[in-house]
Design a protein around this motif. Structure first.
Motif, short mmCIF file in Angstrom:
data_model
loop_
_atom_site.label_atom_id
_atom_site.label_comp_id
_atom_site.label_asym_id
_atom_site.label_seq_id
_atom_site.Cartn_x
_atom_site.Cartn_y
_atom_site.Cartn_z
N HIS A 1 0.93 -0.56 -0.21
CA HIS A 1 -0.21 0.07 -0.38
C HIS A 1 1.05 1.27 -0.28
N ILE A 2 0.44 2.27 -0.47
CA ILE A 2 1.27 3.53 -0.39
C ILE A 2 0.45 4.62 0.45
N ASP B 1 -5.13 4.33 -0.37
CA ASP B 1 -4.92 4.29 -1.85
C ASP B 1 -5.61 3.80 -3.56
N GLY B 2 -6.98 3.62 -2.70
CA GLY B 2 -7.55 2.80 -3.64
C GLY B 2 -7.28 1.16 -4.06
N THR B 3 -7.14 1.14 -2.68
CA THR B 3 -6.86 -0.91 -3.81
C THR B 3 -6.97 -2.09 -2.39
N MET C 1 -4.65 -8.74 -5.13
CA MET C 1 -4.96 -6.57 -5.24
C MET C 1 -6.56 -6.42 -5.74
N ILE C 2 -8.03 -5.50 -5.33
CA ILE C 2 -8.19 -5.23 -5.98
C ILE C 2 -8.22 -3.91 -6.01
N ASN D 1 -11.79 3.04 -8.51
CA ASN D 1 -12.10 4.40 -7.75
C ASN D 1 -12.07 5.21 -7.17
N THR D 2 -11.97 4.71 -5.87
CA THR D 2 -12.71 5.14 -4.33
C THR D 2 -11.47 4.85 -3.49
N LEU D 3 -11.41 5.45 -2.34
CA LEU D 3 -10.46 6.23 -1.03
C LEU D 3 -11.57 4.60 0.11
N PHE D 4 -11.08 3.23 -0.70
CA PHE D 4 -10.92 2.57 0.84
C PHE D 4 -11.37 3.25 2.63
#
Length: 164
Positions: free
Chosen positions: A4-5, A26-28, A42-43, A46-49
């Motif tokens: 994760h970044i 980070d959207g993942t 990895m999923i 286009n969101t901030l989970f």
């Protein structure tokens, strides 16, 4: 195990303690092998989970975040199953699922606690009572109550709606 970044907002561990899933802003969402210490899937979206839950059979995941959608995903290959419109006015910050997987609850910036039918993808009950954004919520193990907390410091206990 670092891929994760940005910050991780939620983590859930499988019952066998050999796999977990992390959700990040980070959207993942990353499904991790806890035995070999490596990524399985990895999923990307286009969101901030903000949150993730394993369905009790552990073959599917549900996710939510700032895009106001609830995503259903296959654990095996990370493929999307379907999206639901989870909120009309803000991100979904918290989510939990019943032990039998028939229902799940969400809460977020719209200040509403929503109970959903997992298979139908329909809201069955809505709880109004928070004056701030809901940050987390949890279904009690016996399905008698839902406990929600919000940014204004409130902790509310809701009677779990009867099933029909």
């Amino acid at each position: 195990m670092k891929e994760h970044i940005s910050s991780i907002s939620c983590i859930k561990i499988k019952k066998n303690n050999q796999e977990c899933v992390t959700a990040s802003i980070d959207g993942t969402c990353i499904i991790w092998d806890l035995v070999r210490f490596m990524r399985r899937q990895m999923i990307l979206a286009n969101t901030l989970f903000k949150c993730v839950c394993y369905h009790p059979d552990e073959h599917q995941l549900i996710t939510s975040g700032t895009d106001r959608k609830i995503g259903y995903w296959e654990v095996f290959d990370g493929s999307p199953i379907r999206d639901l419109e989870g909120s009309l006015s803000g991100s979904i910050n918290g989510m939990d699922i019943t032990a039998d997987g028939t229902c799940f609850v969400t809460g977020g910036d719209d200040h509403l606690v929503k109970v959903w039918d997992y298979n139908e993808g329909e809201v069955t009950y809505v709880g109004v009572g928070h004056s701030g954004s809901i940050t987390r919520l949890k279904i009690c193990p016996n399905n008698r109550y839902i406990v929600s907390v919000s940014a204004d410091g409130a902790i509310l206990r809701w009677r779990y709606p009867p099933t029909e």
